[in-house]
Design a protein around this motif. Structure first.
Motif, PDB file in Angstrom:
ATOM      1  N   ALA A   1       0.839  -1.198   0.000  1.00 30.60           N
ATOM      2  CA  ALA A   1       0.000   0.000   0.000  1.00 30.60           C
ATOM      3  C   ALA A   1       0.878   1.254   0.000  1.00 30.60           C
ATOM      4  N   GLU A   2       1.969   1.173   0.729  1.00 30.34           N
ATOM      5  CA  GLU A   2       2.918   2.288   0.783  1.00 30.34           C
ATOM      6  C   GLU A   2       3.611   2.456  -0.575  1.00 30.34           C
ATOM      7  N   LYS A   3       4.041   1.322  -1.101  1.00 33.88           N
ATOM      8  CA  LYS A   3       4.726   1.316  -2.396  1.00 33.88           C
ATOM      9  C   LYS A   3       3.832   1.879  -3.499  1.00 33.88           C
ATOM     10  N   ALA A   4       2.542   1.619  -3.408  1.00 35.67           N
ATOM     11  CA  ALA A   4       1.602   2.108  -4.413  1.00 35.67           C
ATOM     12  C   ALA A   4       1.661   3.632  -4.511  1.00 35.67           C
ATOM     13  N   LYS A   5       1.913   4.244  -3.375  1.00 29.43           N
ATOM     14  CA  LYS A   5       1.971   5.716  -3.368  1.00 29.43           C
ATOM     15  C   LYS A   5       3.367   6.226  -3.700  1.00 29.43           C
ATOM     16  N   THR A   6       4.384   5.539  -3.188  1.00 28.62           N
ATOM     17  CA  THR A   6       5.746   6.077  -3.332  1.00 28.62           C
ATOM     18  C   THR A   6       6.471   5.572  -4.583  1.00 28.62           C
ATOM     19  N   HIS A   7       6.292   4.307  -4.898  1.00 26.35           N
ATOM     20  CA  HIS A   7       7.005   3.731  -6.050  1.00 26.35           C
ATOM     21  C   HIS A   7       6.053   2.940  -6.938  1.00 26.35           C
ATOM     22  N   PRO A   8       5.052   3.628  -7.488  1.00 30.36           N
ATOM     23  CA  PRO A   8       4.077   2.871  -8.291  1.00 30.36           C
ATOM     24  C   PRO A   8       4.711   2.096  -9.451  1.00 30.36           C
ATOM     25  N   ASP A   9       5.805   2.618 -10.001  1.00 30.39           N
ATOM     26  CA  ASP A   9       6.426   1.925 -11.143  1.00 30.39           C
ATOM     27  C   ASP A   9       6.908   0.532 -10.781  1.00 30.39           C
ATOM     28  N   GLU A  10       7.361   0.390  -9.523  1.00 34.85           N
ATOM     29  CA  GLU A  10       7.817  -0.929  -9.092  1.00 34.85           C
ATOM     30  C   GLU A  10       6.678  -1.938  -9.142  1.00 34.85           C
ATOM     31  N   LEU A  11       5.496  -1.484  -8.741  1.00 32.42           N
ATOM     32  CA  LEU A  11       4.348  -2.392  -8.770  1.00 32.42           C
ATOM     33  C   LEU A  11       3.879  -2.643 -10.198  1.00 32.42           C
ATOM     34  N   HIS A  12       3.980  -1.618 -11.037  1.00 30.74           N
ATOM     35  CA  HIS A  12       3.599  -1.830 -12.444  1.00 30.74           C
ATOM     36  C   HIS A  12       4.477  -2.890 -13.100  1.00 30.74           C
ATOM     37  N   ALA A  13       5.734  -2.949 -12.644  1.00 30.92           N
ATOM     38  CA  ALA A  13       6.676  -3.893 -13.263  1.00 30.92           C
ATOM     39  C   ALA A  13       6.524  -5.308 -12.709  1.00 30.92           C
ATOM     40  N   ALA A  14       5.829  -5.431 -11.577  1.00 32.89           N
ATOM     41  CA  ALA A  14       5.727  -6.746 -10.931  1.00 32.89           C
ATOM     42  C   ALA A  14       4.857  -7.685 -11.778  1.00 32.89           C
ATOM     43  N   PRO A  15       5.111  -8.987 -11.698  1.00 37.36           N
ATOM     44  CA  PRO A  15       6.149  -9.645 -10.915  1.00 37.36           C
ATOM     45  C   PRO A  15       7.479  -9.720 -11.665  1.00 37.36           C
ATOM     46  N   VAL A  16       8.557  -9.593 -10.910  1.00 37.92           N
ATOM     47  CA  VAL A  16       9.880  -9.726 -11.534  1.00 37.92           C
ATOM     48  C   VAL A  16      10.584 -11.005 -11.090  1.00 37.92           C
ATOM     49  N   THR A  17      10.049 -11.650 -10.038  1.00 39.11           N
ATOM     50  CA  THR A  17      10.709 -12.869  -9.547  1.00 39.11           C
ATOM     51  C   THR A  17      10.066 -14.141 -10.106  1.00 39.11           C
ATOM     52  N   ALA A  18       8.928 -13.999 -10.776  1.00 40.96           N
ATOM     53  CA  ALA A  18       8.235 -15.179 -11.308  1.00 40.96           C
ATOM     54  C   ALA A  18       8.922 -15.652 -12.588  1.00 40.96           C
ATOM     55  N   PRO A  19       8.607 -16.871 -13.037  1.00 35.75           N
ATOM     56  CA  PRO A  19       9.243 -17.395 -14.259  1.00 35.75           C
ATOM     57  C   PRO A  19       8.966 -16.516 -15.486  1.00 35.75           C
ATOM     58  N   VAL A  20       7.835 -15.835 -15.475  1.00 35.03           N
ATOM     59  CA  VAL A  20       7.513 -14.895 -16.559  1.00 35.03           C
ATOM     60  C   VAL A  20       6.947 -13.626 -15.927  1.00 35.03           C
ATOM     61  N   GLY A  21       7.028 -12.527 -16.663  1.00 39.30           N
ATOM     62  CA  GLY A  21       6.365 -11.297 -16.250  1.00 39.30           C
ATOM     63  C   GLY A  21       4.924 -11.334 -16.709  1.00 39.30           C
ATOM     64  N   ARG A  22       4.253 -10.180 -16.630  1.00 40.29           N
ATOM     65  CA  ARG A  22       2.848 -10.159 -17.050  1.00 40.29           C
ATOM     66  C   ARG A  22       2.728 -10.572 -18.512  1.00 40.29           C
ATOM     67  N   LEU A  23       1.782 -11.401 -18.754  1.00 33.95           N
ATOM     68  CA  LEU A  23       1.657 -12.001 -20.090  1.00 33.95           C
ATOM     69  C   LEU A  23       0.625 -11.248 -20.915  1.00 33.95           C
ATOM     70  N   ASP A  24       0.845 -11.250 -22.206  1.00 39.68           N
ATOM     71  CA  ASP A  24      -0.015 -10.505 -23.119  1.00 39.68           C
ATOM     72  C   ASP A  24      -1.267 -11.344 -23.432  1.00 39.68           C
ATOM     73  N   GLU A  25      -2.327 -11.089 -22.685  1.00 42.41           N
ATOM     74  CA  GLU A  25      -3.535 -11.900 -22.845  1.00 42.41           C
ATOM     75  C   GLU A  25      -4.287 -11.546 -24.116  1.00 42.41           C
TER      76      GLU A  25
END
Lengths: 446, 483
Positions: B445-469
């Motif tokens: 919730a804090e990150k959403a306000k301070t570093h929204p770009d980090e959340l937009h980029a998530a997930p970065v630790t999964a085998p794939v990032g967000r997939l193009d549905e």
């Protein structure tokens, strides 16, 4: 102290957590349930330890027959399951996950289903597969509904060689729907071409057949499919997937929709389930297909990944206008089928099918040498066939149970006038010796 | 990761069959055979084992991660239940054996398990009788609605529609439609419960029944359920209970005693059978006395001498909803679970499920907009709307959780909550796990306000990032076609 191991909170945790939510007691959490609705009268036995529970279950399991030599099939077969299927599908990472709504956290399940879809398309000679349905019977119902949606018609012709278990299910499912269907009796054990052609019209939306049929007979249904297409109807198949190690595919016969029971692909008989309904079709019909479908795509870095796709067909989006009400399907069973097919491989599946067919061919010759026993139909077969006995088949089966043999399935229950007919199935688990013993005991009990 | 097809090596084998010895190979007419073997992969056993082991490690699961997926009740699945289902005397039983003459002798144990599970579930739900045939929750819904249709047909009632609140699971209206009914969807109260005024306008003599989820999909008990039931029964309609949320009232309240006539349960939710990556499930249906004659056949009955047999004598039955007796392997797991849980475990389950959900709700209330002003039941629903100003949506929070080793809650359901986040911790999670989850949610919730770009980029630790549905729908790559 908790009564079971299933809740881990200590008394101190409970007290502190209740305090944190400003509740004096657990009852306080349930004040929205009117007092007159609350009860603690549950007539359920007291909880047992794991040891006691498993002892109870072992005792119950021991009340079932475990040493029968089984020749009973009728759509559900006692095939060998390689050890790796149990060990791999028993991995908690697979079986304690849920429907892959969050693809990045479920690539294992999603890739496996994509591979399973590939297996099933190749096995049936079709282009695309869904991720699974409940069982062979419900899959056939869904296949018929799909054909009717695609053609915009409401009449169905169904061959009596289609499993009577499925046909009784279809009667139940179509009861409240405006669907008319007619069953076409067999001619000499195969689909009656003349009768079908006479009934085919521009009102028929689906022609439904099974290969091998319930009596085990094999057929090349290409001509019947062509006749269906001639009036704009779709051909819906039900098939025994393991037979496709050898048998001509529905795709090669021109099928539009292929369904079936996937139990033969690495699933235990388990007293009727869980099993695996499968469905394959052509790409051009995929938007009418029910159930989940996995597709390949990419992430922003161009890495290949898999997602549930074409979800606009499904109930969580379309609600009452969805292609089906199905939600949870049989994902773990599909995974097992994929493991089974991967272990058997290209040649292994041919070998298993050949083994079953060869045992059945031997058995038919051996059993028909018994005086008074004759084949019910003179048709080619895969691993199952019907014999006409000189007396009631149920009586014979009953007598052979005492010899440790489940001799087959008496079909009289479903086909009037066929009380003396016994349906026998042969899998790679049976041996020549067992067949010889069956022949001897059969001969002694006619 | 490579597809298994891409690992295939021509001629490689895993499994060999016993030699056929004496027997000649069957000769089937060529026109009945396929031209070429199906192009399945060719691998050694070790290749197959490594492939699937590697795949399994790409998954989040209850055994590996906290999995608070709302409405799905992802509780821990005890291992003893798996052992029970794989006992040879249960896993190897052919379903047609009891249908052979004297075949009942071969399956007394299996029939007893079905019978006793039915009795226990009937007792828990306050219903007269129960069928275990339905193969999943939505299949149970369909069965339930078909039972309602059979009742009305038998009584000569002219019924055309079923009322379903818009907060219901999508399977409710879809099942009603397949059972031949029109669906009248009515708007819910903000807490997901039935709006009595709109409901009474929709109710008339052609109403076959009402489908309710109780507690509602927003986790609120429908306290005026009696009033609703009386109105429905006054037009000879039937009350359908969607048991998706039974975990909230287990051991405390019986649907059959509060006005419901038919209910389905999800054994894979409340009774701890594993979810299997999307099934197999099991969706038993319980009914009150007046619906008993319509239950699917066959029925398992206990005879006077204490043995069990199959009964087909039910002329008013809807028929066969499943080929046999249900997903028996799943029923065995639920039976084993019930044996261990016992009477006293029922209420402990709902107590802890509800306490855990309230604990999460209270701890997160300052950081997310809880939908319930007061207490919730076994799950809590938040809206992620407040992060919209920072360009952060609920989806971004969900993906951020993946990077922190937690399976996301259910999102964007219920449909009537904007940016919904639905958390169901279940009773089997410890306070430490909940505290860790709460801490991570606050951090997000804090990150959403301070570093929204980090959340937009998530997930970065999964085998794939967000997939193009969108591309997945457009390209329709649904099976591997080779290079």
């Amino acid at each position: 102290m908790s009564h079971t191991n299933f809740c881990v909170a200590s008394e101190q945790d409970k007290a502190e957590m209740l305090k944190a939510v400003k509740a004096k007691s657990f009852d306080d959490l349930f004040v929205d349930i009117p007092a007159e609705f609350q009860t603690d009268a549950f007539n359920i036995p007291e909880g047992r330890s794991e040891l006691e529970a498993l002892q109870t279950l072992r005792g119950l399991a021991a009340k079932n027959a475990t040493n029968l030599t089984n020749f009973c099939g009728a759509g559900y077969y006692d095939h060998f399951i390689p050890a790796a299927v149990d060990s791999l599908s028993g991995r908690g990472e697979f079986y304690t996950a849920y429907t892959p709504y969050q693809p990045e956290a479920a690539q294992g399940t999603l890739q496996a289903i994509y591979e399973y879809q590939t297996d099933m398309a190749r096995l049936t000679g079709m282009e695309v597969s869904n991720a699974s349905l409940y069982d062979g019977g419900t899959a056939l119902f869904e296949g018929i509904m799909m054909a009717l949606r695609t053609t915009g018609r409401d009449k169905v012709l169904i061959d009596e060689g289609v499993s009577p278990i499925y046909r009784t299910m279809l009667r139940c499912y179509t009861r409240n729907l405006s669907i008319q269907y007619e069953e076409i009796p067999l001619a000499k054990g195969l689909a009656d071409r003349a009768a079908f052609k006479q009934k085919l019209s521009k009102e028929i939306g689906a022609v439904v057949v099974q290969n091998p049929n319930f009596f085990g007979s094999l057929d090349d249904l290409t001509d019947l499919v062509a006749a269906a297409h001639g009036v704009g109807a779709q051909a819906v198949f039900s098939v025994y997937p393991l037979s496709l190690g050898l048998v001509k595919t529905p795709g090669a016969m021109g099928a539009d929709i292929v369904t079936g029971e996937g139990q033969s692909l690495g699933l235990p008989l388990s007293f009727g389930g869980p099993y695996l309904g499968f469905m394959t079709t052509l790409k051009k019909f995929v938007r009418k297909m029910p159930g989940r479908i996995v597709g390949a795509t990419q992430d922003e870095q161009g890495r290949r990944g898999y997602v549930l796709t074409l979800q606009a067909r499904e109930q969580h989006i379309r609600r009452e206008k969805a292609t089906s009400n199905i939600c949870t399907n049989e994902a773990l069973c599909a995974l097992r089928a994929h493991m089974y097919l991967s272990l058997l491989g290209k040649q292994g599946l041919v070998d298993v099918a050949q083994c079953c067919a060869s045992l059945a061919a031997y058995a038919r010759e051996r059993l028909c040498a018994i005086r008074g026993v004759r084949p019910t139909f003179e048709q080619p077969f895969f691993n199952e066939f019907a014999l006409t006995l000189p007396r009631d088949a149920s009586d014979v089966v009953s007598a052979l149970i005492d010899h440790g043999i489940a001799a087959g399935f008496p079909v009289g229950r479903y086909y009037k006038g066929m009380e003396n007919v016994l349906l026998l199935a042969f899998t790679e688990k049976r041996t020549k010796e067992e067949i010889d013993l069956l022949a001897a005991r059969l001969e002694g009990n006619l | 990761m490579k597809l298994i097809y891409e690992k295939s090596v021509p001629g490689r084998r895993a499994i060999r069959l016993p030699a056929l010895k004496i027997l000649p190979a069957a000769k089937i007419d060529k026109r009945l055979l396929r031209d070429e073997p199906a192009d399945l992969p060719e691998l050694a056993e070790v290749d197959v084992v490594r492939h699937f082991t590697a795949l399994s490690r790409l998954n989040f699961s209850v055994d590996t991660h906290f999995y608070p997926l709302g409405s799905c009740t992802m509780k821990y699945n005890p291992k003893a239940c798996e052992t029970a289902a794989s006992l040879p005397g249960l896993a190897d039983v052919h379903p047609l054996w009891p249908q052979l003459r004297r075949g009942g002798l071969l399956t007394q144990g299996a029939l007893q398990i079905v019978y006793e599970t039915e009795r226990m579930l009937s007792e828990i739900t306050g219903m007269a009788e129960c069928t275990l045939q339905p193969l999943a929750g939505s299949h149970g819904e369909l069965t339930g609605v078909m039972l309602m249709a059979a009742y009305h047909r038998d009584r000569g009632n002219k019924k055309t529609h079923i009322i379903v609140p818009d907060s219901a699971h999508g399977t409710n209206p879809a099942s009603a439609a397949i059972a031949g009914y029109e669906v009248v969807s009515i708007p819910s109260n903000p807490d997901g419960t039935l709006n009595v005024e709109t409901f009474k306008k929709a109710l008339n003599s052609e109403t076959a029944g009402v489908m309710l989820t109780c507690p509602s999909t927003l986790g609120v008990f429908v306290s005026n359920v009696k009033e609703i039931a009386d109105a429905v029964h006054a037009v000879d309609g039937l009350m359908y209970y969607d048991g998706a949320n039974l975990n909230a009232i287990l051991g405390r309240c019986k649907p059959g005693e509060i006005g419901f006539d038919v209910c389905h349960l999800n054994l894979h939710k409340t009774f701890s059978t594993p979810h299997g990556g999307g099934g197999p499930g099991s969706g038993p249906v319980g009914v009150v006395e007046k619906l008993r004659p319509y239950l699917p056949i066959s029925r398992v009955v206990k005879t006077k001498d204490g043995t069990f047999s199959l009964d087909y004598d039910a002329p008013k039955s809807i028929g066969y909803i499943a080929p046999f007796y249900g997903n028996f392997g799943i029923i065995v797991r639920a039976y084993a679970y019930l044996l261990m849980l016992g009477r006293e475990g029922l209420r402990e389950t709902s107590n802890m499920a509800v306490l855990n959900a309230n604990y999460v709700q209270e701890k997160l209330r300052p950081y997310f907009d809880a939908v319930a002003a007061g207490r919730c039941m076994h799950e809590c629903v938040f809206s992620g709307s407040r992060f919209g100003a920072h360009g952060i949506h609920t989806l971004d929070i969900a993906k951020g959780l993946i990077d922190r080793g937690i399976h996301p809650p259910t999102i964007y359901f219920p449909l009537n909550v904007p940016e919904a986040i639905m958390v169901e911790p279940t009773e089997s999670e410890s306070r430490e796990t909940l505290d860790e989850f709460i801490e991570i949610m606050i951090e997000l919730a804090e990150k959403a306000k301070t570093h929204p770009d980090e959340l937009h980029a998530a997930p970065v630790t999964a085998p794939v990032g967000r997939l193009d549905e969108v591309a997945a729908v457009k390209n329709m790559d649904l099976a591997y076609c080779g290079e």
